[in-house]
Design an enzyme around this catalytic site. Structure first.
Site: not given
Ligand code: PGA
Length: 251
Positions: A95, A164
């Protein structure tokens, strides 16, 4: 058609066992008829046993990270074996909120998770975009690093990739990636996975999207982005929005 996957990353939003139990009880009450989606929740380490006991079999549990080490002399670390013993079947690796300081550990974390039999949600994503398209090579590099491992042995089993873009995390839904750009990146990730792991294996790896997903932008991202589901942060910490996302994923 395979079920969509919805992974909720609680980060440090939910802090106490009572809150976690209340969330699960409300989810079970309100989401009785939603069975067409696979759901995974990633609480902090301290809430893992509570959540695992409360969740039952329909909601799977994930660690938010895992130690790359398996020997005992690592103060403050939580090993993959410990995660499994606490009730997790999954773990999030790479992450961006951890990659920033410990990105080099990702291959060893993937290996540790696999050795313990955990499913891995492998997060990849660029921190910023510029017109030169450098974000594609950033993502390709992260995939190669994580999946080819330290010894070059491919780690394709039990992996889900979560794309992401870091600049879209924790923002308003209006700042999330537009569906057409998601689709472009998903095609690129699929090709990279096929190049790394062989076509037969690579094209089967599910790809999720994460970064400011909510009930407003989720349908478009799902329909046009060609993804297998979502990794959500904030929207997974509130029962109504999480159930709404479950409903959207079920369609
Ligand atoms: P968010 O976070 O949906 O609050 O943007 C996603 C993540 O960090 O996995």
């Amino acid at each position: 058609m395979k079920k969509k996957l919805l992974v909720g990353n609680w980060k440090m939003y939910i802090e106490k066992p009572e809150e976690a139990k209340r969330f699960i009880a409300a989810c079970k009450r309100k989401a009785q008829n939603i069975s067409g989606v696979d759901v995974v929740l990633a609480p902090s380490f301290t809430l893992l046993p509570t959540l695992a006991a409360a969740a039952g079999s329909r909601i799977k549990i994930a660690g938010q990270t895992v130690s790359p080490f398996d020997d005992a002399q690592h103060t403050g670390e939580v090993s993959a074996v410990m995660l499994k013993a606490a009730g997790a079947a999954w773990v999030i690796v790479g992450h961006s909120e951890r990659r920033a300081t410990e990105g080099a550990l990702v291959p060893a974390q993937v290996a540790a998770a696999h050795n313990a039999g955990l499913m891995v949600v492998l997060c990849v994503g660029e921190t910023e975009r510029d017109p030169s398209g450098a974000h594609f090579s950033v993502v390709a590099g992260q995939l190669a690093q994580a999946l080819m491992g330290a010894n070059g042995k491919p780690a394709a089993a039990k992996v889900v990739v979560a794309y992401e873009p870091v600049w879209a995390i924790g923002k308003d839904a209006s700042e999330a990636l537009p569906p057409a750009e998601l689709r472009e990146m998903v095609i690129f990730i699929r090709k990279t996975l096929a190049d790394l792991l062989g076509r037969a294996v690579g094209i089967k790896i599910p790809i999720l999207y994460g970064g400011s997903v909510d009930a407003h932008n989720a349908p478009g991202l799902l329909a046009e982005g060609d993804i297998s589901g979502f990794l959500v942060g904030r929207a997974s910490t509130e029962v109504t929005s999480f159930i709404e996302l479950m409903r959207i994923c079920k369609k």
